[in-house]
Motif scaffolding. Structure first.
Motif, PDB file in Angstrom:
ATOM      1  N   ASN A 100       0.807  -1.221   0.000  1.00  0.00           N
ATOM      2  CA  ASN A 100       0.000   0.000   0.000  1.00  0.00           C
ATOM      3  C   ASN A 100       0.838   1.268   0.000  1.00  0.00           C
ATOM      4  OD1 ASN A 100      -2.371  -1.570   0.155  1.00  0.00           O
ATOM      5  ND2 ASN A 100      -2.072  -1.779   2.343  1.00  0.00           N
ATOM      6  N   VAL A 101       1.885   1.273  -0.788  1.00  0.00           N
ATOM      7  CA  VAL A 101       2.778   2.416  -0.780  1.00  0.00           C
ATOM      8  C   VAL A 101       2.361   3.480  -1.778  1.00  0.00           C
ATOM      9  CG1 VAL A 101       5.144   3.168  -1.133  1.00  0.00           C
ATOM     10  CG2 VAL A 101       4.704   1.055   0.064  1.00  0.00           C
ATOM     11  N   LEU A 102       2.274   3.118  -3.035  1.00  0.00           N
ATOM     12  CA  LEU A 102       2.027   4.126  -4.053  1.00  0.00           C
ATOM     13  C   LEU A 102       0.654   4.756  -3.905  1.00  0.00           C
ATOM     14  CD1 LEU A 102       3.535   2.468  -7.247  1.00  0.00           C
ATOM     15  CD2 LEU A 102       4.594   4.085  -5.689  1.00  0.00           C
ATOM     16  N   ASN A 103       0.626   6.052  -4.055  1.00  0.00           N
ATOM     17  CA  ASN A 103      -0.599   6.813  -3.961  1.00  0.00           C
ATOM     18  C   ASN A 103      -1.447   6.552  -5.201  1.00  0.00           C
ATOM     19  OD1 ASN A 103      -2.438   9.044  -4.361  1.00  0.00           O
ATOM     20  ND2 ASN A 103      -1.336  10.120  -2.760  1.00  0.00           N
ATOM     21  N   LYS A 104      -2.566   5.881  -4.997  1.00  0.00           N
ATOM     22  CA  LYS A 104      -3.426   5.459  -6.105  1.00  0.00           C
ATOM     23  C   LYS A 104      -3.917   6.654  -6.926  1.00  0.00           C
ATOM     24  CE  LYS A 104      -7.507   2.668  -7.013  1.00  0.00           C
ATOM     25  NZ  LYS A 104      -8.548   1.831  -6.444  1.00  0.00           N
ATOM     26  N   GLU A 105      -4.317   7.715  -6.259  1.00  0.00           N
ATOM     27  CA  GLU A 105      -4.818   8.886  -6.975  1.00  0.00           C
ATOM     28  C   GLU A 105      -3.750   9.492  -7.876  1.00  0.00           C
ATOM     29  OE1 GLU A 105      -6.684  11.725  -4.355  1.00  0.00           O
ATOM     30  OE2 GLU A 105      -7.776  10.135  -3.332  1.00  0.00           O
ATOM     31  N   ILE A 106      -2.535   9.583  -7.372  1.00  0.00           N
ATOM     32  CA  ILE A 106      -1.435  10.129  -8.167  1.00  0.00           C
ATOM     33  C   ILE A 106      -1.130   9.203  -9.336  1.00  0.00           C
ATOM     34  CG2 ILE A 106       1.044  10.685  -8.168  1.00  0.00           C
ATOM     35  CD1 ILE A 106      -0.560  12.782  -6.695  1.00  0.00           C
ATOM     36  N   MET A 107      -0.980   7.916  -9.060  1.00  0.00           N
ATOM     37  CA  MET A 107      -0.625   6.963 -10.117  1.00  0.00           C
ATOM     38  C   MET A 107      -1.670   6.945 -11.232  1.00  0.00           C
ATOM     39  SD  MET A 107       2.359   5.866  -9.460  1.00  0.00           S
ATOM     40  CE  MET A 107       2.545   4.523 -10.627  1.00  0.00           C
ATOM     41  N   ASN A 108      -2.925   7.083 -10.878  1.00  0.00           N
ATOM     42  CA  ASN A 108      -3.985   7.044 -11.891  1.00  0.00           C
ATOM     43  C   ASN A 108      -4.025   8.294 -12.758  1.00  0.00           C
ATOM     44  OD1 ASN A 108      -4.871   4.445 -11.369  1.00  0.00           O
ATOM     45  ND2 ASN A 108      -6.298   5.111  -9.793  1.00  0.00           N
ATOM     46  N   THR A 109      -3.316   9.356 -12.377  1.00  0.00           N
ATOM     47  CA  THR A 109      -3.269  10.567 -13.203  1.00  0.00           C
ATOM     48  C   THR A 109      -2.143  10.510 -14.227  1.00  0.00           C
ATOM     49  OG1 THR A 109      -1.757  11.813 -11.762  1.00  0.00           O
ATOM     50  CG2 THR A 109      -4.134  11.993 -11.284  1.00  0.00           C
ATOM     51  N   LEU A 110      -1.255   9.528 -14.085  1.00  0.00           N
ATOM     52  CA  LEU A 110      -0.084   9.466 -14.949  1.00  0.00           C
ATOM     53  C   LEU A 110      -0.374   8.775 -16.270  1.00  0.00           C
ATOM     54  CD1 LEU A 110       2.661   8.451 -12.341  1.00  0.00           C
ATOM     55  CD2 LEU A 110       1.955  10.747 -13.045  1.00  0.00           C
ATOM     56  N   ILE A 134       9.626  14.163 -17.848  1.00  0.00           N
ATOM     57  CA  ILE A 134       8.237  13.918 -18.228  1.00  0.00           C
ATOM     58  C   ILE A 134       7.300  14.030 -17.012  1.00  0.00           C
ATOM     59  CG2 ILE A 134       8.259  11.405 -17.957  1.00  0.00           C
ATOM     60  CD1 ILE A 134       6.605  11.261 -20.541  1.00  0.00           C
ATOM     61  N   LEU A 135       7.877  13.873 -15.813  1.00  0.00           N
ATOM     62  CA  LEU A 135       7.082  14.044 -14.583  1.00  0.00           C
ATOM     63  C   LEU A 135       7.085  15.530 -14.243  1.00  0.00           C
ATOM     64  CD1 LEU A 135       8.436  11.040 -12.478  1.00  0.00           C
ATOM     65  CD2 LEU A 135       6.451  11.104 -13.995  1.00  0.00           C
ATOM     66  N   ASN A 136       6.265  16.279 -14.944  1.00  0.00           N
ATOM     67  CA  ASN A 136       6.324  17.728 -14.885  1.00  0.00           C
ATOM     68  C   ASN A 136       5.406  18.371 -13.849  1.00  0.00           C
ATOM     69  OD1 ASN A 136       4.001  17.076 -16.212  1.00  0.00           O
ATOM     70  ND2 ASN A 136       4.568  18.018 -18.153  1.00  0.00           N
ATOM     71  N   LYS A 137       4.790  17.581 -13.003  1.00  0.00           N
ATOM     72  CA  LYS A 137       3.952  18.138 -11.939  1.00  0.00           C
ATOM     73  C   LYS A 137       4.688  17.997 -10.620  1.00  0.00           C
ATOM     74  CE  LYS A 137      -0.443  17.380 -14.160  1.00  0.00           C
ATOM     75  NZ  LYS A 137      -1.640  16.559 -14.233  1.00  0.00           N
ATOM     76  N   ARG A 138       4.732  19.070  -9.871  1.00  0.00           N
ATOM     77  CA  ARG A 138       5.438  19.097  -8.587  1.00  0.00           C
ATOM     78  C   ARG A 138       4.942  18.006  -7.648  1.00  0.00           C
ATOM     79  NH1 ARG A 138       8.624  22.415  -5.472  1.00  0.00           N
ATOM     80  NH2 ARG A 138       8.079  22.561  -3.269  1.00  0.00           N
ATOM     81  N   ARG A 139       3.642  17.816  -7.577  1.00  0.00           N
ATOM     82  CA  ARG A 139       3.063  16.818  -6.658  1.00  0.00           C
ATOM     83  C   ARG A 139       3.545  15.414  -7.018  1.00  0.00           C
ATOM     84  NH1 ARG A 139       2.093  13.760  -3.280  1.00  0.00           N
ATOM     85  NH2 ARG A 139       0.158  13.436  -2.165  1.00  0.00           N
ATOM     86  N   VAL A 140       3.645  15.121  -8.302  1.00  0.00           N
ATOM     87  CA  VAL A 140       4.121  13.811  -8.742  1.00  0.00           C
ATOM     88  C   VAL A 140       5.591  13.647  -8.365  1.00  0.00           C
ATOM     89  CG1 VAL A 140       4.556  12.341 -10.746  1.00  0.00           C
ATOM     90  CG2 VAL A 140       2.417  13.633 -10.590  1.00  0.00           C
ATOM     91  N   ALA A 141       6.378  14.686  -8.561  1.00  0.00           N
ATOM     92  CA  ALA A 141       7.803  14.637  -8.206  1.00  0.00           C
ATOM     93  C   ALA A 141       7.980  14.379  -6.710  1.00  0.00           C
ATOM     94  CB  ALA A 141       8.491  15.944  -8.607  1.00  0.00           C
ATOM     95  N   MET A 142       7.188  15.052  -5.892  1.00  0.00           N
ATOM     96  CA  MET A 142       7.290  14.850  -4.441  1.00  0.00           C
ATOM     97  C   MET A 142       6.842  13.441  -4.059  1.00  0.00           C
ATOM     98  SD  MET A 142       6.340  18.548  -2.742  1.00  0.00           S
ATOM     99  CE  MET A 142       4.664  18.577  -3.332  1.00  0.00           C
TER     100      MET A 142
END
Length: 146
Positions: A6-16, A76-84
């Motif tokens: 349960n590590v990866l943030n599902k909401e973030i991953m689904n936006t990629l 390609i990971l151009n969103k700050r939230r994704v980088a964090m």
């Protein structure tokens, strides 16, 4: 030892996009190999996440790369939230084997600079991850799960 469940943030991953997911997971894999020993649990976790997040071309995650090429791909990971989020996952992955080494920390620092995340923010994320891991371990003791 930290768990990778349960590590990866599902909401973030689904936006990629597919490409972004590949680079995200490729970065986790690259970091898992930095200390010279590849933990099979980490590799299994990355494979599981590729399946869970429907990475159609998952073999690209496992293609060899250099740090220089990877840091270029990371743009390609151009969103700050994704980088964090990636930095958070790198710290969690590093702590999974109870041995976050200097090389892993230096890699995270170089990655953060490439993604324009200030080192103070990296330190905050690191502290948060450590605090969370301690909290999880305390919960196991309190609820007699050890």
């Amino acid at each position: 030892m930290a768990t990778l469940e349960n590590v990866l943030n599902k909401e973030i991953m689904n936006t990629l996009s597919e490409e972004q997911k590949i680079v995200f997971l490729k970065t986790l894999l690259f970091a898992s190999k930095i200390d010279g020993s590849v933990d099979e649990g980490e590799v299994k976790f990355i494979k599981k996440m590729a399946t869970k997040y429907k990475v159609e071309n998952a073999k690209k995650v496992f293609e060899p790369t250099t740090e220089r090429n990877l840091l270029e791909e990371l743009k390609i990971l151009n969103k700050r939230r994704v980088a964090m989020e990636l930095i958070k996952e790198l710290f969690r992955l590093g702590h999974a084997d109870s041995d976050l080494g200097d090389e892993e920390v230096l890699f995270i620092g170089r990655l953060a600079m490439a993604l324009r995340i200030e080192l103070q923010k990296v330190e905050q994320i690191s502290t948060w991850v450590i605090d969370r891991l301690i909290w999880e371990e305390q919960g196991k003791i309190i609820f007699e799960e050890v």
